[in-house]
Design a protein around this motif. Structure first.
Motif, PDB file in Angstrom:
ATOM      1  N   ASN A 248       9.529 -15.861 -15.186  1.00 21.93           N
ATOM      2  CA  ASN A 248      10.567 -16.847 -15.518  1.00 21.93           C
ATOM      3  C   ASN A 248      11.886 -16.165 -15.883  1.00 21.93           C
ATOM      4  O   ASN A 248      12.968 -16.610 -15.489  1.00 21.93           O
ATOM      5  N   PHE A 249      11.766 -15.073 -16.635  1.00 21.66           N
ATOM      6  CA  PHE A 249      12.967 -14.336 -17.044  1.00 21.66           C
ATOM      7  C   PHE A 249      13.679 -13.752 -15.825  1.00 21.66           C
ATOM      8  O   PHE A 249      14.903 -13.863 -15.693  1.00 21.66           O
ATOM      9  N   ILE A 250      12.903 -13.139 -14.911  1.00 23.67           N
ATOM     10  CA  ILE A 250      13.503 -12.536 -13.720  1.00 23.67           C
ATOM     11  C   ILE A 250      14.150 -13.602 -12.842  1.00 23.67           C
ATOM     12  O   ILE A 250      15.265 -13.420 -12.331  1.00 23.67           O
ATOM     13  N   GLU A 251      13.482 -14.730 -12.665  1.00 20.89           N
ATOM     14  CA  GLU A 251      14.045 -15.799 -11.838  1.00 20.89           C
ATOM     15  C   GLU A 251      15.360 -16.313 -12.419  1.00 20.89           C
ATOM     16  O   GLU A 251      16.337 -16.537 -11.689  1.00 20.89           O
ATOM     17  N   THR A 252      15.383 -16.481 -13.743  1.00 17.38           N
ATOM     18  CA  THR A 252      16.614 -16.960 -14.389  1.00 17.38           C
ATOM     19  C   THR A 252      17.750 -15.954 -14.210  1.00 17.38           C
ATOM     20  O   THR A 252      18.890 -16.333 -13.898  1.00 17.38           O
ATOM     21  N   GLN A 253      17.425 -14.676 -14.390  1.00 11.58           N
ATOM     22  CA  GLN A 253      18.445 -13.639 -14.265  1.00 11.58           C
ATOM     23  C   GLN A 253      18.975 -13.536 -12.835  1.00 11.58           C
ATOM     24  O   GLN A 253      20.178 -13.396 -12.612  1.00 11.58           O
ATOM     25  N   LEU A 254      18.056 -13.610 -11.860  1.00  5.24           N
ATOM     26  CA  LEU A 254      18.470 -13.485 -10.461  1.00  5.24           C
ATOM     27  C   LEU A 254      19.289 -14.688 -10.004  1.00  5.24           C
ATOM     28  O   LEU A 254      20.184 -14.556  -9.167  1.00  5.24           O
ATOM     29  N   ASP A 255      18.969 -15.847 -10.539  1.00  8.17           N
ATOM     30  CA  ASP A 255      19.771 -17.027 -10.195  1.00  8.17           C
ATOM     31  C   ASP A 255      21.181 -16.907 -10.753  1.00  8.17           C
ATOM     32  O   ASP A 255      22.144 -17.392 -10.152  1.00  8.17           O
TER      33      ASP A 255
ATOM     34  N   GLU B 253      22.704 -13.805 -11.627  1.00  2.71           N
ATOM     35  CA  GLU B 253      23.366 -12.626 -11.061  1.00  2.71           C
ATOM     36  C   GLU B 253      22.334 -11.806 -10.293  1.00  2.71           C
ATOM     37  O   GLU B 253      21.311 -11.416 -10.852  1.00  2.71           O
ATOM     38  N   TRP B 254      22.612 -11.543  -9.032  1.00  3.06           N
ATOM     39  CA  TRP B 254      21.647 -10.837  -8.190  1.00  3.06           C
ATOM     40  C   TRP B 254      21.611  -9.353  -8.553  1.00  3.06           C
ATOM     41  O   TRP B 254      22.641  -8.721  -8.772  1.00  3.06           O
ATOM     42  N   ASP B 255      20.389  -8.817  -8.628  1.00  5.92           N
ATOM     43  CA  ASP B 255      20.196  -7.403  -8.904  1.00  5.92           C
ATOM     44  C   ASP B 255      19.007  -6.925  -8.090  1.00  5.92           C
ATOM     45  O   ASP B 255      17.878  -7.393  -8.277  1.00  5.92           O
ATOM     46  N   SER B 256      19.258  -5.999  -7.192  1.00  6.93           N
ATOM     47  CA  SER B 256      18.224  -5.559  -6.249  1.00  6.93           C
ATOM     48  C   SER B 256      17.037  -4.927  -6.962  1.00  6.93           C
ATOM     49  O   SER B 256      15.882  -5.186  -6.640  1.00  6.93           O
ATOM     50  N   ARG B 257      17.307  -4.114  -7.973  1.00  5.30           N
ATOM     51  CA  ARG B 257      16.209  -3.438  -8.669  1.00  5.30           C
ATOM     52  C   ARG B 257      15.390  -4.411  -9.505  1.00  5.30           C
ATOM     53  O   ARG B 257      14.194  -4.228  -9.690  1.00  5.30           O
ATOM     54  N   LEU B 258      16.037  -5.463  -9.994  1.00  7.70           N
ATOM     55  CA  LEU B 258      15.301  -6.452 -10.777  1.00  7.70           C
ATOM     56  C   LEU B 258      14.366  -7.260  -9.886  1.00  7.70           C
ATOM     57  O   LEU B 258      13.236  -7.583 -10.279  1.00  7.70           O
ATOM     58  N   VAL B 259      14.802  -7.576  -8.669  1.00 10.26           N
ATOM     59  CA  VAL B 259      13.933  -8.353  -7.786  1.00 10.26           C
ATOM     60  C   VAL B 259      12.731  -7.513  -7.361  1.00 10.26           C
ATOM     61  O   VAL B 259      11.660  -8.045  -7.032  1.00 10.26           O
ATOM     62  N   GLY B 260      12.879  -6.179  -7.389  1.00 11.59           N
ATOM     63  CA  GLY B 260      11.732  -5.328  -7.088  1.00 11.59           C
ATOM     64  C   GLY B 260      10.613  -5.492  -8.100  1.00 11.59           C
ATOM     65  O   GLY B 260       9.429  -5.336  -7.763  1.00 11.59           O
TER      66      GLY B 260
ATOM     67  N   LEU C 217       6.313 -17.123  -3.462  1.00  9.83           N
ATOM     68  CA  LEU C 217       6.725 -16.751  -2.105  1.00  9.83           C
ATOM     69  C   LEU C 217       7.851 -17.649  -1.594  1.00  9.83           C
ATOM     70  O   LEU C 217       8.791 -17.191  -0.944  1.00  9.83           O
ATOM     71  N   ALA C 218       7.739 -18.942  -1.905  1.00  6.65           N
ATOM     72  CA  ALA C 218       8.786 -19.874  -1.471  1.00  6.65           C
ATOM     73  C   ALA C 218      10.117 -19.527  -2.144  1.00  6.65           C
ATOM     74  O   ALA C 218      11.175 -19.572  -1.505  1.00  6.65           O
ATOM     75  N   ARG C 219      10.041 -19.174  -3.432  1.00  9.18           N
ATOM     76  CA  ARG C 219      11.263 -18.803  -4.160  1.00  9.18           C
ATOM     77  C   ARG C 219      11.875 -17.533  -3.553  1.00  9.18           C
ATOM     78  O   ARG C 219      13.101 -17.452  -3.353  1.00  9.18           O
ATOM     79  N   ALA C 220      11.019 -16.548  -3.261  1.00 11.40           N
ATOM     80  CA  ALA C 220      11.508 -15.307  -2.679  1.00 11.40           C
ATOM     81  C   ALA C 220      12.072 -15.531  -1.278  1.00 11.40           C
ATOM     82  O   ALA C 220      13.049 -14.888  -0.881  1.00 11.40           O
ATOM     83  N   ASP C 221      11.462 -16.430  -0.506  1.00 11.10           N
ATOM     84  CA  ASP C 221      11.990 -16.738   0.830  1.00 11.10           C
ATOM     85  C   ASP C 221      13.395 -17.336   0.744  1.00 11.10           C
ATOM     86  O   ASP C 221      14.244 -17.093   1.605  1.00 11.10           O
ATOM     87  N   GLN C 222      13.626 -18.153  -0.287  1.00 16.35           N
ATOM     88  CA  GLN C 222      14.972 -18.709  -0.478  1.00 16.35           C
ATOM     89  C   GLN C 222      15.987 -17.595  -0.765  1.00 16.35           C
ATOM     90  O   GLN C 222      17.110 -17.615  -0.258  1.00 16.35           O
ATOM     91  N   TRP C 223      15.572 -16.635  -1.574  1.00 16.57           N
ATOM     92  CA  TRP C 223      16.475 -15.505  -1.847  1.00 16.57           C
ATOM     93  C   TRP C 223      16.728 -14.691  -0.580  1.00 16.57           C
ATOM     94  O   TRP C 223      17.820 -14.180  -0.380  1.00 16.57           O
ATOM     95  N   LEU C 224      15.680 -14.583   0.274  1.00 19.71           N
ATOM     96  CA  LEU C 224      15.793 -13.770   1.478  1.00 19.71           C
ATOM     97  C   LEU C 224      16.846 -14.321   2.437  1.00 19.71           C
ATOM     98  O   LEU C 224      17.460 -13.569   3.186  1.00 19.71           O
ATOM     99  N   GLN C 225      17.070 -15.625   2.413  1.00 16.44           N
ATOM    100  CA  GLN C 225      18.075 -16.210   3.293  1.00 16.44           C
ATOM    101  C   GLN C 225      19.473 -15.702   2.960  1.00 16.44           C
ATOM    102  O   GLN C 225      20.336 -15.613   3.835  1.00 16.44           O
ATOM    103  N   LYS C 226      19.697 -15.354   1.690  1.00 18.71           N
ATOM    104  CA  LYS C 226      21.015 -14.857   1.272  1.00 18.71           C
ATOM    105  C   LYS C 226      21.081 -13.334   1.213  1.00 18.71           C
ATOM    106  O   LYS C 226      22.167 -12.759   1.267  1.00 18.71           O
ATOM    107  N   HIS C 227      19.915 -12.694   1.105  1.00 21.45           N
ATOM    108  CA  HIS C 227      19.888 -11.236   0.922  1.00 21.45           C
ATOM    109  C   HIS C 227      18.885 -10.620   1.900  1.00 21.45           C
ATOM    110  O   HIS C 227      17.875 -10.044   1.507  1.00 21.45           O
ATOM    111  N   ARG C 228      19.148 -10.747   3.170  1.00 23.94           N
ATOM    112  CA  ARG C 228      18.215 -10.285   4.195  1.00 23.94           C
ATOM    113  C   ARG C 228      18.114  -8.761   4.265  1.00 23.94           C
ATOM    114  O   ARG C 228      17.108  -8.225   4.736  1.00 23.94           O
ATOM    115  N   ASP C 229      19.146  -8.071   3.827  1.00 26.41           N
ATOM    116  CA  ASP C 229      19.153  -6.614   3.933  1.00 26.41           C
ATOM    117  C   ASP C 229      18.801  -5.930   2.609  1.00 26.41           C
ATOM    118  O   ASP C 229      19.183  -4.777   2.378  1.00 26.41           O
TER     119      ASP C 229
END
Length: 389
Positions: free
Chosen positions: A281-288, A290-297, A311-323
């Motif tokens: 929950n903490f990571i999801e709130t933080q990523l929503d 401000e995006w941080d690549s190391r935090l999503v790891g 997985l659905a939440r991560a797929d939504q992030w993938l649409q904006k951060h494909r690389d």
């Protein structure tokens, strides 16, 4: 021109006096029985003036003669002061030039000669500090404090610096406390205190001092932010064994001092404590926010929960951060957890194409082991062994 006017004025005065004397027919009668003397008024005036001048000159000469010893003594003192100032100036110059041995020797000579002994001892202590000779520095500081009580704050500042350089941080803190009792604290003393408290590991004090220096514009905001971040990270690590303490610390954290780097430390501590739901929950709130690549790891390292929703939440992030290789790694880990071998391999290979990292290689090796592809797993393990942690 001014001199010519004075000459003309003197001539005019002489002419005036001459005319007045010419027309002055008065006389002065002096009687001392049985004697009687009569002189002109002009002569009497000249005698009175001449007598006054002679008496003044005589008295002035006697006074100068009697004051001669005092004037000689004052002259010698003046020359001595000039000599002292010159020698102390040389000591300061040598200190700035980096000639610390010469500076300490010259300051010692000035102290031995009794020329501003307190200041000379203080300069010698500074030179000894630069030469990393703590015993000499301590001896000179004691002499400076004994010679002049006003030097006590300066001596305490130098002593605190000496303790910090020797990594005796507790002694430095105690010395600065004595300074506060003597003359209070100023900006330079707070800077020393900050270094001492960092060495002692008193991170709450480090935060207090860093905030104070930042408020007084005595520290660059970027540097203050780094110091506060380090203090928060260390405080989190000290509390990472008790969930309640960690949660309480996170709640009282000022919003302006939060950052993605600090969020990663909180997330790692929550994962280590096994509070995976709270970590997610903490990571999801933080990523929503401000995006941080190391935090999503870290998101893929929180087992349990509703995998489909994650997985659905991560797929939504993938649409904006494909690389983002860390996001692909997290998706691969979640697919491995759900035994979606094909999708897991796709995500991990996509992450590997973006960044050849050790952790992606290890996840691929684990995938090949679980799907009974030992040769491919060994290749990935060998490749991971060649990567730095």
């Amino acid at each position: 021109m001014k001199g010519l006017l004075w000459v003309l004025a003197l001539f005019a005065l002489a002419v005036g006096i001459s005319l007045a004397a010419h027309f002055n027919e008065g006389y002065v009668l002096l009687v001392y029985p049985p004697y009687r003397a009569e002189i002109s008024l002009n002569l009497a005036i000249l005698l009175i003036i001449g007598g006054f001048v002679s008496l003044y000159a005589l008295l002035r000469g006697v006074a100068l003669t009697l004051s001669l010893p005092r004037r000689v003594r004052e002259y010698r003192q003046h020359r001595q002061r000039e000599k002292t100032i010159g020698e102390l100036f040389d000591v300061v110059r040598l200190l700035f030039e980096g000639r610390y041995s010469q500076a300490m020797k010259k300051a010692g000579d000035a102290h031995a000669a009794g020329q501003s002994p307190a200041l000379a001892a203080l300069l010698a202590a500074r030179a000894a500090q630069r030469l990393h000779e703590p015993y000499k520095q301590k001896a000179w500081l004691e002499r400076a404090a004994q010679a002049d009580a006003k030097m006590q704050p300066a001596c305490l500042m130098l002593e605190a610096e000496m303790h910090i350089e020797m990594q005796r941080f507790e002694d430095a803190v105690n010395t600065l406390k004595r300074l506060q009792e003597t003359s209070g604290r100023h900006i330079a003393a707070h800077r020393l205190e900050l270094r001492a408290e960092q060495g002692c590991g008193n991170w709450d004090e480090v935060l207090r001092i860093a905030r104070l220096l930042e408020k007084r514009n005595a520290m660059l905001p970027e540097l203050a932010q780094e110091i506060k971040l380090k203090a928060h990270q260390e405080n989190v690590r000290q509390r990472r064994s008790v969930l309640a303490q960690l949660q309480a610390y996170r709640k009282k954290l000022p919003a302006r001092e939060q950052s993605p780097r600090l969020a990663r430390v909180f997330a790692e501590a929550l994962i280590e404590l096994g509070a995976h739901d709270e970590a997610r929950n903490f990571i999801e709130t933080q990523l929503d926010a401000e995006w941080d690549s190391r935090l999503v790891g870290l998101y893929g390292l929180t087992p349990g929960g509703d995998l489909s929703a994650r997985l659905a939440r991560a797929d939504q992030w993938l649409q904006k951060h494909r690389d983002d290789p860390q996001l692909l790694l997290a998706l691969g880990r979640m697919c491995l957890e759900q035994r979606l071998w094909g999708k897991a391999q796709s995500y991990l290979e996509a992450a590997l194409s973006l960044e050849d990292s050790r952790e992606v290689r290890l996840e691929l090796a684990r995938l090949f082991e679980q799907t009974e592809r030992a040769d491919e797993a060994m290749r990935q393990y060998r490749a991971a062994a060649g990567k730095a942690d």
